[in-house]
Enzyme design. Structure first.
Site, PDB file in Angstrom:
ATOM      1  CG  ASP A  71      -1.827   1.208   1.261  1.00 19.00           C
ATOM      2  OD1 ASP A  71      -2.881   1.132   0.599  1.00 19.00           O
ATOM      3  OD2 ASP A  71      -1.493   2.224   1.897  1.00 19.00           O
ATOM      4  CE1 TYR A 122       0.637   7.822   2.422  1.00 16.90           C
ATOM      5  CE2 TYR A 122       1.085   5.550   1.859  1.00 16.90           C
ATOM      6  CZ  TYR A 122       0.269   6.488   2.438  1.00 16.90           C
ATOM      7  OH  TYR A 122      -0.898   6.079   3.046  1.00 16.90           O
ATOM      8  CE  LYS A 174      -3.731   4.638   0.383  1.00 19.11           C
ATOM      9  NZ  LYS A 174      -2.320   4.547   0.780  1.00 19.11           N
ATOM     10  CG  HIS A 221      -4.546   9.584   0.198  1.00 15.43           C
ATOM     11  ND1 HIS A 221      -3.207   9.507  -0.084  1.00 15.43           N
ATOM     12  CD2 HIS A 221      -4.674   9.191   1.490  1.00 15.43           C
ATOM     13  CE1 HIS A 221      -2.556   9.080   0.996  1.00 15.43           C
ATOM     14  NE2 HIS A 221      -3.415   8.886   1.967  1.00 15.43           N
TER      15      HIS A 221
HETATM   16  P1  NAD Z   1       0.581   1.367  12.015  1.00 18.98           P
HETATM   17  O1  NAD Z   1      -0.616   1.292  12.886  1.00 18.98           O
HETATM   18  O2  NAD Z   1       0.824   0.304  11.020  1.00 18.98           O
HETATM   19  O3  NAD Z   1       1.833   1.520  12.980  1.00 18.98           O
HETATM   20  C1  NAD Z   1       3.127   1.583  12.485  1.00 18.98           C
HETATM   21  C2  NAD Z   1       4.099   1.785  13.630  1.00 18.98           C
HETATM   22  O4  NAD Z   1       3.859   0.823  14.651  1.00 18.98           O
HETATM   23  C3  NAD Z   1       5.544   1.572  13.190  1.00 18.98           C
HETATM   24  O5  NAD Z   1       6.100   2.754  12.687  1.00 18.98           O
HETATM   25  C4  NAD Z   1       6.198   1.100  14.462  1.00 18.98           C
HETATM   26  O6  NAD Z   1       6.549   2.215  15.260  1.00 18.98           O
HETATM   27  C5  NAD Z   1       5.082   0.343  15.171  1.00 18.98           C
HETATM   28  N1  NAD Z   1       5.142  -1.114  14.935  1.00 18.98           N
HETATM   29  C6  NAD Z   1       4.927  -1.790  13.778  1.00 18.98           C
HETATM   30  N2  NAD Z   1       5.023  -3.116  13.968  1.00 18.98           N
HETATM   31  C7  NAD Z   1       5.292  -3.294  15.281  1.00 18.98           C
HETATM   32  C8  NAD Z   1       5.491  -4.433  16.081  1.00 18.98           C
HETATM   33  N3  NAD Z   1       5.419  -5.659  15.572  1.00 18.98           N
HETATM   34  N4  NAD Z   1       5.749  -4.239  17.403  1.00 18.98           N
HETATM   35  C9  NAD Z   1       5.801  -3.005  17.944  1.00 18.98           C
HETATM   36  N5  NAD Z   1       5.611  -1.878  17.229  1.00 18.98           N
HETATM   37  C10 NAD Z   1       5.355  -2.020  15.912  1.00 18.98           C
HETATM   38  O7  NAD Z   1       0.553   2.827  11.363  1.00 18.98           O
HETATM   39  P2  NAD Z   1       0.609   3.514   9.959  1.00 18.98           P
HETATM   40  O8  NAD Z   1       1.931   3.410   9.308  1.00 18.98           O
HETATM   41  O9  NAD Z   1       0.041   4.873  10.203  1.00 18.98           O
HETATM   42  O10 NAD Z   1      -0.471   2.734   9.077  1.00 18.98           O
HETATM   43  C11 NAD Z   1      -0.164   1.631   8.268  1.00 18.98           C
HETATM   44  C12 NAD Z   1      -0.341   1.960   6.809  1.00 18.98           C
HETATM   45  O11 NAD Z   1      -1.653   2.469   6.565  1.00 18.98           O
HETATM   46  C13 NAD Z   1       0.557   3.088   6.296  1.00 18.98           C
HETATM   47  O12 NAD Z   1       1.891   2.682   6.098  1.00 18.98           O
HETATM   48  C14 NAD Z   1      -0.160   3.466   5.031  1.00 18.98           C
HETATM   49  O13 NAD Z   1       0.120   2.528   4.001  1.00 18.98           O
HETATM   50  C15 NAD Z   1      -1.609   3.375   5.467  1.00 18.98           C
HETATM   51  N6  NAD Z   1      -2.166   4.686   5.893  1.00 18.98           N
HETATM   52  C16 NAD Z   1      -3.142   5.241   5.116  1.00 18.98           C
HETATM   53  C17 NAD Z   1      -3.694   6.454   5.464  1.00 18.98           C
HETATM   54  C18 NAD Z   1      -4.772   7.041   4.613  1.00 18.98           C
HETATM   55  O14 NAD Z   1      -5.132   8.205   4.803  1.00 18.98           O
HETATM   56  N7  NAD Z   1      -5.327   6.294   3.701  1.00 18.98           N
HETATM   57  C19 NAD Z   1      -3.262   7.140   6.602  1.00 18.98           C
HETATM   58  C20 NAD Z   1      -2.277   6.546   7.394  1.00 18.98           C
HETATM   59  C21 NAD Z   1      -1.747   5.307   7.030  1.00 18.98           C
END
Ligand code: NAD
Length: 275
Positions: free
Chosen positions: A46, A51, A76, A109
């Protein structure tokens, strides 16, 4: 290497229920991070134009040697590219950066309701879909009212809506709306961005009970709700940990413990006003 189960979308296409999100991964690190994810067994990636890592993502896809048909690539259209012609141009640019001749899923998005252009943007995506350059099209951050308006004005029902969703923002109303309309729910920030949520005692207790990590039981909760989930990490051990969630199941007590965490609390912006 783990094999991830697939969901069937409303157009008959299939999508891995767990993918790898690359928000905040710099372009020059994306190739390595996505490469690690692909080696661990992730097949769905994704990304998004905003990004600024579509190039690095595309490099990893090309270098992986994995058959294109086995990959599921989502990108997106950003807020500044809303409108029919702008969206067509933005899509061409994304495809060029990814080095692909089609994406599996193209999303709006954010709805940016103040601009009032998401219907025109989506009509461009219907054209892209009809031309075979996006196998599926959908939306992100749409509230039910935005989806209603979109479905009234267009003919291709979005395959999914990617929304902020984690145990502290369980989005029951949105999920029920999606189910009624055959739209899959994809959870962004599924781990609550790793802040707070993973340290809660209730989550730790469920993790201990199953001999799993807090992240694994949170991701398992998503799967059992039926969500598509796209956790992000750049740490190889966490990338592997986050896909190793298919060998256990939460029971009713665990699900009740998770239900008690819902506070309706957003980490990100409110889609009604953002953009
Ligand atoms: P997430 O909830 O996936 O959290 C990511 C963070 O959690 C990492 O940076 C790390 O600090 C921690 N983490 C990950 N794996 C872990 C583990 N096993 N143990 C402990 N800590 C851990 O947050 P995110 O990156 O905001 O969301 C995931 C994906 O969603 C993004 O990369 C993106 O692709 C998507 N996203 C989309 C939108 C949108 O507006 N459509 C907005 C935000 C994110």
């Amino acid at each position: 290497m783990t094999t991830v189960p697939s969901l069937t979308l409303n157009n008959g296409a299939t999508m891995p229920q767990l993918g790898y999100g690359v928000w905040q991964v710099p372009d020059d690190q994306a190739a390595e991070a996505v490469g690690t994810a692909l080696r661990a067994g992730y097949r769905s990636i994704d990304t998004a134009a905003v990004y600024e890592n579509e190039r690095g993502t595309g490099q990893a896809l090309a270098a992986s040697g994995i058959d294109r048909e086995e990959l599921f690539v989502t990108t997106k259209v950003w807020n500044s590219d809303h409108g029919y012609d702008s969206a067509l141009r933005a899509f061409d640019a994304s495809l060029e950066r990814l080095g692909l001749d089609y994406v599996d899923l193209y999303l709006i998005h954010w709805p940016v309701p103040s601009r009032g252009a998401y219907v025109d943007t989506y009509k461009a995506m219907e054209k892209i879909h009809a031309d075979g350059r996006a196998r599926s099209i959908g939306v992100s951050n749409f509230l039910p009212e935005h989806l209603e308006r979109l479905m009234d004005a267009t003919s291709v029902v979005p395959v999914l809506n990617q929304i902020e969703l984690h145990p502290q923002l369980a989005q029951a109303d949105a999920r029920a709306f999606h189910v009624r309309h055959g739209i899959a729910t994809e959870a962004w920030s599924p781990l609550g961005q790793g802040r707070g949520l993973l340290d809660l005692p209730q989550v730790a207790a469920v993790a201990r009970k199953h001999g799993r990590t807090p992240a694994q039981v949170v991701l398992r909760w998503h799967l059992q709700l039926g969500n598509v989930v796209i956790p992000k990490s750049v740490t190889p051990s966490r990338i592997e940990e986050n896909i190793d969630i298919f060998g256990f199941a939460l029971d009713d007590d665990d699900l009740a413990a998770f239900a008690s965490l819902d506070q309706g609390r957003r980490l990100g912006p409110d889609p009604a006003h953002f953009g």
